[in-house]
Design a protein around this motif. Structure first.
Motif, PDB file in Angstrom:
ATOM      1  N   TYR A 291      68.151 -62.902 -44.370  1.00 39.87           N
ATOM      2  CA  TYR A 291      67.145 -63.890 -43.990  1.00 39.87           C
ATOM      3  C   TYR A 291      66.303 -63.378 -42.829  1.00 39.87           C
ATOM      4  N   VAL A 292      65.243 -64.079 -42.574  1.00 37.03           N
ATOM      5  CA  VAL A 292      64.170 -63.727 -41.640  1.00 37.03           C
ATOM      6  C   VAL A 292      63.389 -62.527 -42.187  1.00 37.03           C
ATOM      7  N   SER A 293      63.912 -61.323 -41.999  1.00 33.48           N
ATOM      8  CA  SER A 293      63.294 -60.097 -42.531  1.00 33.48           C
ATOM      9  C   SER A 293      61.785 -60.079 -42.344  1.00 33.48           C
ATOM     10  N   ALA A 294      61.333 -60.552 -41.184  1.00 36.87           N
ATOM     11  CA  ALA A 294      59.900 -60.565 -40.893  1.00 36.87           C
ATOM     12  C   ALA A 294      59.392 -59.140 -40.695  1.00 36.87           C
ATOM     13  N   ASN A 295      58.137 -58.904 -41.089  1.00 33.87           N
ATOM     14  CA  ASN A 295      57.534 -57.603 -40.836  1.00 33.87           C
ATOM     15  C   ASN A 295      57.583 -57.304 -39.334  1.00 33.87           C
TER      16      ASN A 295
ATOM     17  N   MET B  61      57.882 -63.526 -33.985  1.00 34.82           N
ATOM     18  CA  MET B  61      58.163 -64.426 -35.099  1.00 34.82           C
ATOM     19  C   MET B  61      57.335 -65.701 -34.972  1.00 34.82           C
ATOM     20  N   HIS B  62      56.843 -66.185 -36.113  1.00 35.41           N
ATOM     21  CA  HIS B  62      56.051 -67.409 -36.087  1.00 35.41           C
ATOM     22  C   HIS B  62      56.877 -68.590 -36.584  1.00 35.41           C
ATOM     23  N   VAL B  63      56.263 -69.767 -36.627  1.00 37.44           N
ATOM     24  CA  VAL B  63      57.002 -70.990 -36.927  1.00 37.44           C
ATOM     25  C   VAL B  63      57.589 -70.967 -38.336  1.00 37.44           C
ATOM     26  N   GLY B  64      56.929 -70.291 -39.280  1.00 38.72           N
ATOM     27  CA  GLY B  64      57.485 -70.164 -40.627  1.00 38.72           C
ATOM     28  C   GLY B  64      58.766 -69.360 -40.633  1.00 38.72           C
ATOM     29  N   HIS B  65      58.776 -68.261 -39.862  1.00 39.44           N
ATOM     30  CA  HIS B  65      60.004 -67.471 -39.718  1.00 39.44           C
ATOM     31  C   HIS B  65      61.114 -68.319 -39.083  1.00 39.44           C
ATOM     32  N   THR B  66      60.731 -69.224 -38.188  1.00 37.94           N
ATOM     33  CA  THR B  66      61.704 -70.059 -37.495  1.00 37.94           C
ATOM     34  C   THR B  66      62.510 -70.876 -38.489  1.00 37.94           C
ATOM     35  N   ARG B  67      61.834 -71.507 -39.433  1.00 33.85           N
ATOM     36  CA  ARG B  67      62.543 -72.332 -40.414  1.00 33.85           C
ATOM     37  C   ARG B  67      63.461 -71.471 -41.286  1.00 33.85           C
TER      38      ARG B  67
ATOM     39  N   PHE C  69      63.669 -66.276 -48.838  1.00 32.60           N
ATOM     40  CA  PHE C  69      62.276 -65.816 -48.880  1.00 32.60           C
ATOM     41  C   PHE C  69      61.340 -66.935 -48.438  1.00 32.60           C
ATOM     42  N   GLY C  70      60.144 -66.535 -48.012  1.00 38.60           N
ATOM     43  CA  GLY C  70      59.095 -67.499 -47.719  1.00 38.60           C
ATOM     44  C   GLY C  70      58.523 -68.080 -49.007  1.00 38.60           C
ATOM     45  N   ALA C  71      57.814 -69.194 -48.867  1.00 41.10           N
ATOM     46  CA  ALA C  71      57.283 -69.899 -50.034  1.00 41.10           C
ATOM     47  C   ALA C  71      56.339 -69.032 -50.852  1.00 41.10           C
TER      48      ALA C  71
ATOM     49  N   ILE D 244      68.244 -66.921 -54.780  1.00 36.92           N
ATOM     50  CA  ILE D 244      67.078 -66.749 -53.913  1.00 36.92           C
ATOM     51  C   ILE D 244      66.560 -68.120 -53.518  1.00 36.92           C
ATOM     52  N   LYS D 245      66.571 -68.380 -52.226  1.00 36.52           N
ATOM     53  CA  LYS D 245      66.109 -69.653 -51.698  1.00 36.52           C
ATOM     54  C   LYS D 245      64.722 -69.476 -51.079  1.00 36.52           C
ATOM     55  N   LEU D 246      63.797 -70.300 -51.504  1.00 34.49           N
ATOM     56  CA  LEU D 246      62.441 -70.276 -50.949  1.00 34.49           C
ATOM     57  C   LEU D 246      62.321 -71.338 -49.861  1.00 34.49           C
ATOM     58  N   VAL D 247      61.758 -70.940 -48.731  1.00 37.52           N
ATOM     59  CA  VAL D 247      61.613 -71.852 -47.595  1.00 37.52           C
ATOM     60  C   VAL D 247      60.144 -72.231 -47.452  1.00 37.52           C
ATOM     61  N   GLN D 248      59.885 -73.514 -47.571  1.00 38.81           N
ATOM     62  CA  GLN D 248      58.505 -73.992 -47.524  1.00 38.81           C
ATOM     63  C   GLN D 248      57.945 -74.003 -46.095  1.00 38.81           C
ATOM     64  N   LEU D 249      56.674 -74.255 -46.011  1.00 36.46           N
ATOM     65  CA  LEU D 249      55.944 -74.166 -44.741  1.00 36.46           C
ATOM     66  C   LEU D 249      56.300 -75.306 -43.788  1.00 36.46           C
ATOM     67  N   VAL D 250      56.036 -75.054 -42.512  1.00 33.62           N
ATOM     68  CA  VAL D 250      56.203 -76.056 -41.459  1.00 33.62           C
ATOM     69  C   VAL D 250      54.820 -76.391 -40.901  1.00 33.62           C
ATOM     70  N   LYS D 251      54.532 -77.683 -40.821  1.00 39.66           N
ATOM     71  CA  LYS D 251      53.278 -78.129 -40.205  1.00 39.66           C
ATOM     72  C   LYS D 251      53.598 -78.735 -38.847  1.00 39.66           C
ATOM     73  N   LEU D 252      52.928 -78.256 -37.821  1.00 41.52           N
ATOM     74  CA  LEU D 252      53.176 -78.716 -36.453  1.00 41.52           C
ATOM     75  C   LEU D 252      52.181 -79.816 -36.063  1.00 41.52           C
TER      76      LEU D 252
END
Length: 572
Positions: free
Chosen positions: A127-131, A136-142, A352-354, A379-387
């Motif tokens: 998980y995370v595996s951000a470039n 890290m941004h808020v999407g990576h946070t979730r 993974f991200g959405a 594989i679990k997809l994580v949807q976006l976060v709106k602040l």
């Protein structure tokens, strides 16, 4: 102790007895026989569907099966009464002594709710595996919170879990990072610089440029790119990974293993994975059909090296090598998952991200092919976060250039609030994060409501200590509100296993909110009914009353631990 599992075992034993007597035929499959809380609490403490699911294979009337089964169940000392409802549903009420024994078990043993469901199976959760190109941004946070909570949940349920981060350091984006750092390096030497479109202009690279100057002095100034690009790729990636590790630590996330994409190149690992598929007859040269919706005139058919992923459930076969011999993005991903398979994992989970929805089937197909179908890949997809703040869309950081960072969110809301709120929706549902609401002290704020329940119990225990009350593990459970709390505590081990099987840690957050609600209802009822208050005039009565809330605190603490949240000792 798992009370629902115990009663289900009683149901299965009773069914076996009916088989032995000839009331039911041999060879029945009990897999779908369940014991659950009834939909209406007025109907009893537990319910089973045994008669309904076995009627057809037993070629018998469900009501007749239910009546025979009810007679067997009613003979057990733990069962106070059995009621057959409708066509064959069975509702049970348990003896009051069962609930007292449950609370004693919760208080007298460590790890109530832990399960051996996983039986030590090795699970890799990536998980995370951000470039490694910025904070890290808020999407990576979730994604980080979801993956970390899932890993903890699986470990709690008896799996041997490895938390893993895949460093995407093999692609062109790292070249862009290196060039962006070089511009910050020149800036440190007093040069006027402009960031071309596509580079990374965020202020977070300023200290990296300063560190580069400290290491190299002015030896790289105005030098051609071929002299510094390779070294700066490594330097910049290491700096970004230090930043990402610090971000993760702020969120309470610690990885067991970091895997570098770059390690797959020029090492034979990609070639080895592709050869494994070739030997299985799954690699061939071919030409793909135009993608759906693509105009024929816009499509240039090219012969490529393809993976026959359709043989393992994919919609189309996937290119793994371009016509010029270069690997596609999919090839190193195949090699990475081949490495996971070779490391002996019994199950692989990718978070993974959405935006990676189109990658799911091909990745599952690759793992299936590489493991001969023996290693499941979820594989679990994580949807976006709106602040939001005060209901309005909210933006914060200029440090990152264009996005809100994990650091920003945790600074504003705190680690525990951030983690809990990120788990108040299923991972594939969008999530709204309002900074005012998540810090609000009300029932509408789930993290506050759960923490408040734990803090209330701790307050009672502090007062009991001040009064010199000697605690006991033997509870008093007489009122319906007390029984409701005990029933919810009994459901904890069942909910753990349901959440672990489904890979859905949000269920733990939902459960904790429900448990807190029952506890607060009991507390509030005590405001009007003195006999329900935890602290009585008599010390012995107080000790017995306090046993139930102590058990509540045990379960809340266990649940929050899975979510990575520290239980509150008091509310400030």
């Amino acid at each position: 102790m798992n009370l629902f599992a115990d009663i289900r075992a009683l149901v299965l034993d009773s069914l076996d007895a009916l088989v032995s007597e000839g009331t039911l035929p041999e060879g029945l499959d009990y897999a779908n026989v369940a014991v659950e809380p009834p939909r209406d609490p007025l109907h009893g403490d537990m319910a089973t569907n045994a008669a309904m699911v076995l009627a057809k294979p037993a070629k018998s009337n469900p009501r007749a099966i239910a009546e025979a089964l009810a007679a067997k169940l009613g003979a057990d000392a733990r069962v106070a009464s059995v009621d057959v409802a409708g066509p064959g549903f069975i509702n049970l009420r348990l003896d009051p002594a069962v609930w007292g024994g449950l609370i004693e078990t919760v208080l007298g043993s460590e790890g109530y709710g832990r399960s051996d469901l996983g039986q030590g199976r090795k699970v890799n959760v990536e998980y995370v595996s951000a470039n490694p190109t910025g904070p890290m941004h808020v999407g990576h946070t979730r994604g980080a919170v979801f993956g970390d909570a899932l890993a903890s949940l699986l470990a709690y349920a008896g799996h041997d879990v490895t938390r893993e981060y895949y460093i995407n350091d093999g692609g062109a984006q790292v070249d862009v990072l290196a060039r962006s750092v070089y511009l910050r390096y020149l800036e440190q030497h007093g040069k006027e610089v402009e960031f071309p479109e596509g580079t990374y202009p965020g202020d977070y690279l300023v200290p990296v440029g300063a560190a580069l100057k400290e290491k190299y002095g002015d030896s790289l100034v105005d030098r051609p790119e071929e002299e510094w690009l390779a070294d700066l790729r490594v330097f910049a990636t290491n700096a970004m990974m230090d930043m990402i590790r610090a971000d993760l630590k702020m969120l309470g996330v610690e990885m067991d293993h970091f895997f570098s994409e770059k390690s797959l190149y020029d090492t034979g690992l990609i070639e080895s994975a592709i050869e494994e598929l070739r030997e299985k007859g799954l690699i061939y040269r071919g030409t793909l059909e135009p993608p759906k919706g693509k105009m024929l005139e816009d499509w240039e058919p090219r012969e490529q090296t393809l993976f026959r992923s359709t043989a393992h459930g994919d919609d189309v076969d996937r290119p793994i090598q371009k016509s010029d011999g270069a690997w596609t993005y999919f090839a190193p991903d195949i090699a990475y998952h081949y490495d996971k398979v070779k490391r002996g994992f019994d199950e692989i989970i990718d978070i993974f991200g959405a935006d990676h929805g189109g990658y799911v089937k091909r990745m599952k197909a690759a793992v299936s092919a590489l493991s001969d179908g023996k290693v499941p890949c979820d594989i679990k997809l994580v949807q976006l976060v709106k602040l939001y703040r005060n209901g309005e869309p909210f933006k914060m950081s200029k440090r990152a250039g264009t996005f809100v960072t994990l650091n920003d969110v945790v600074d504003q809301a705190g680690k525990d609030v951030t983690r809990f709120i990120m788990l108040t929706r299923k991972n594939d549902a969008p999530l709204d994060f309002d900074f005012d609401k998540v810090l609000e002290q009300s029932k509408d704020n789930p993290v506050f409501y759960v923490q408040y329940a734990h803090a209330r119990v701790r307050s009672v225990l502090r007062k009991a200590q001040e009064q010199g009350i000697a605690l006991t593990d033997i509870p008093v459970i007489e009122d319906a509100a007390e029984l409701a709390v005990a029933k919810k505590i009994a459901d904890w081990p069942r909910q753990v296993e349901i959440a672990a099987k489904a890979h859905e840690p949000h269920r733990i957050a939902f459960y904790l909110y429900d448990l807190a609600s029952e506890f607060h209802a009991l507390w509030n009822k005590g405001n009007d009914n003195v006999s329900l208050r935890f602290l009585q005039d008599d010390a012995a009565a107080s000790a017995a009353k306090i046993a139930l809330p102590r058990a509540v605190a045990v379960v809340i603490s266990q649940g929050l631990g899975i979510l990575g949240v520290t239980p509150a000792e008091e509310m400030r």
